[in-house]
Design a protein around this motif. Structure first.
Motif, mmCIF file in Angstrom:
data_model
loop_
_atom_site.group_PDB
_atom_site.id
_atom_site.type_symbol
_atom_site.label_atom_id
_atom_site.label_comp_id
_atom_site.label_asym_id
_atom_site.label_seq_id
_atom_site.Cartn_x
_atom_site.Cartn_y
_atom_site.Cartn_z
ATOM 1 N N UNK A 2 -8.911 -44.913 21.097
ATOM 2 C CA UNK A 2 -9.582 -43.690 21.528
ATOM 3 C C UNK A 2 -8.581 -42.760 22.191
ATOM 4 N N UNK A 61 -9.486 -31.109 23.316
ATOM 5 C CA UNK A 61 -10.748 -31.148 24.044
ATOM 6 C C UNK A 61 -11.778 -32.087 23.441
ATOM 7 N N UNK A 63 -13.152 -35.757 22.176
ATOM 8 C CA UNK A 63 -12.979 -37.193 22.362
ATOM 9 C C UNK A 63 -12.945 -37.863 20.993
ATOM 10 N N UNK A 69 -22.734 -39.103 22.579
ATOM 11 C CA UNK A 69 -22.057 -38.271 23.584
ATOM 12 C C UNK A 69 -21.165 -37.220 22.922
ATOM 13 N N UNK A 70 -21.396 -36.984 21.631
ATOM 14 C CA UNK A 70 -20.696 -35.924 20.892
ATOM 15 C C UNK A 70 -19.205 -36.198 20.695
ATOM 16 N N UNK A 110 -19.420 -25.499 18.932
ATOM 17 C CA UNK A 110 -19.066 -26.906 19.124
ATOM 18 C C UNK A 110 -20.350 -27.715 19.182
ATOM 19 N N UNK A 132 -23.774 -46.232 30.964
ATOM 20 C CA UNK A 132 -23.874 -46.673 29.567
ATOM 21 C C UNK A 132 -25.318 -47.043 29.225
ATOM 22 N N UNK A 179 -27.582 -44.195 28.795
ATOM 23 C CA UNK A 179 -27.227 -43.231 27.745
ATOM 24 C C UNK A 179 -26.627 -41.952 28.296
ATOM 25 N N UNK A 180 -26.019 -42.030 29.486
ATOM 26 C CA UNK A 180 -25.485 -40.832 30.139
ATOM 27 C C UNK A 180 -24.023 -40.602 29.768
ATOM 28 N N UNK A 181 -23.244 -41.654 29.677
ATOM 29 C CA UNK A 181 -21.821 -41.532 29.348
ATOM 30 C C UNK A 181 -21.311 -42.880 28.857
ATOM 31 N N UNK A 182 -20.201 -42.854 28.137
ATOM 32 C CA UNK A 182 -19.573 -44.089 27.652
ATOM 33 C C UNK A 182 -18.166 -44.143 28.233
ATOM 34 N N UNK A 214 -15.226 -46.936 29.725
ATOM 35 C CA UNK A 214 -14.845 -48.341 29.867
ATOM 36 C C UNK A 214 -13.496 -48.453 30.564
ATOM 37 N N UNK A 228 -13.191 -42.314 28.521
ATOM 38 C CA UNK A 228 -14.458 -42.346 27.813
ATOM 39 C C UNK A 228 -14.943 -40.954 27.476
ATOM 40 N N UNK A 229 -16.233 -40.868 27.142
ATOM 41 C CA UNK A 229 -16.787 -39.594 26.677
ATOM 42 C C UNK A 229 -18.113 -39.311 27.383
ATOM 43 N N UNK A 272 -20.971 -36.087 27.281
ATOM 44 C CA UNK A 272 -21.438 -34.789 26.776
ATOM 45 C C UNK A 272 -20.346 -34.031 26.017
ATOM 46 N N UNK A 273 -19.606 -34.750 25.198
ATOM 47 C CA UNK A 273 -18.568 -34.105 24.398
ATOM 48 C C UNK A 273 -17.234 -33.968 25.107
ATOM 49 N N UNK A 274 -17.193 -34.255 26.390
ATOM 50 C CA UNK A 274 -15.942 -34.141 27.150
ATOM 51 C C UNK A 274 -15.217 -35.481 27.197
ATOM 52 N N UNK A 275 -13.905 -35.401 27.055
ATOM 53 C CA UNK A 275 -13.074 -36.594 27.209
ATOM 54 C C UNK A 275 -12.776 -36.787 28.693
#
Lengths: 210, 210
Positions: free
Chosen positions: A91, A96, A98, A131-132, A210, B48, B51-54, B56, B92-93, B95-98
């Motif tokens: 990963x 921008x 992920x 999470x897109x 996006x 996780x 379902x809010x963010x992934x 690790x 992790x990810x 809402x589309x953000x790394x």
């Protein structure tokens, strides 16, 4: 704790030896007898050095049981076990976005067996997709020297189809129809970000932005 | 290959024992005597599951030298060494953000010594920031039970200041002025995504959009 497949280290070394032999035998300078993992790692290093993307392979998870601390020497792990990873192998971040993907190779020529993936990898890709994230499998047909970036959405669909209807593999034709093929080259060895650009473009078209 | 600090496993166990004692001695139910790492791992599991963010924690990188394959039993690693990680501990990810961050705790009460970070971690945060990732340090003042999400931009500045001018730590006041403080709680133990939301909001304001 999941039992790790026996002989996991030796086959890799054998593959590397085979790789060297293949290089000598056959003047294939494109993939240079590298395993899929080697090609991806080399590509990631290229992307990193060039400031294009930051993608790393995750270390193999290990459960450590016993560590020796010799005097005037570094710690030695004396008993440890392989653990099942809870995520995919790769990963990182690109403009921008992920990125999250699993790499799998096969010597098959006409289909890819889904049992090469683990349930938790499919689940992880689903979670990241929610999470897109930009999620995919990088599938190498090593005998054919053909490489595909297969979006996770299609892979998940194929997986569900397997579980529901027993279809245990994706045919090469299905993969061709639902993936972006990438050509193995020099720098980088596997330019998979070209496929990522197309996934991003498709997504932008779907969502208007996006 | 970098020499791993001697005794790396034992201090953790000692910390866990201390943690348990602290719990018995003092009715602190907020952080429940957990180490910073435990609090973050628990928070990640909560994010996780909901379902809010992934996010690790990456496994510790190990160089494996010798593996035994006992018959009818799983593989045992008999000789291996700790390796220096080339990245931070968490990514992790969301809402589309790394997301990419390193977690560090201290028993200090007035400042945080920058030597707790490694050069390659700072470099990695810089690289991810260039790719528009959300990058930060999660700093725990364990004695004070205060936790800060310190954006990588400030951390990198402090690091450069150390290298250029010899200022080897960030004072608590500087951290307060340049971070988002988060309160330790129950679910999640450390709601660090609240700080991430504010970093994202700040960035949107700066750029007009994402």
């Amino acid at each position: 704790m999941v039992k790790y497949p026996t002989g996991s280290v030796m086959p890799l070394r054998a593959a590397q030896r085979q790789g060297k032999k293949a290089l000598l035998k056959k003047a294939s300078f494109s993939d240079r007898g590298m395993t899929l993992e080697q090609q991806i790692n080399e590509s990631n290093q290229y992307y990193l050095d060039a400031g294009i993307a930051v993608v790393h392979k995750k270390p193999t998870p290990i459960q450590i049981v016993k560590v020796d601390y010799p005097k005037r020497s570094r710690a030695v792990i004396r008993e440890a076990y392989f653990r099942q990873a809870s995520t995919t192998d790769y990963n990182g971040v690109y403009q921008g976005y992920y990125l999250d993907f699993e790499a799998k190779e096969t010597r098959n020529k006409t289909s890819f067996p889904l049992k090469n993936f683990h349930e938790h990898q499919i689940l992880h890709l689903e979670q990241c997709l929610d999470q897109e994230g930009i999620c995919f499998a990088l599938i190498g047909f090593m005998t054919l020297e053909r490489y595909f970036v297969t979006p996770a959405s299609f892979l998940i669909q194929a997986w569900q189809n397997w579980k529901a209807a027993g279809k245990s593999s994706m045919t090469l034709a299905e993969i061709e129809a639902n993936s972006f093929e990438i050509k193995s080259g020099f720098c980088p060895a596997l330019p998979y970000l070209e496929a990522v650009d197309r996934i991003i473009a498709d997504r932008k078209q779907e969502h208007g932005n996006k």
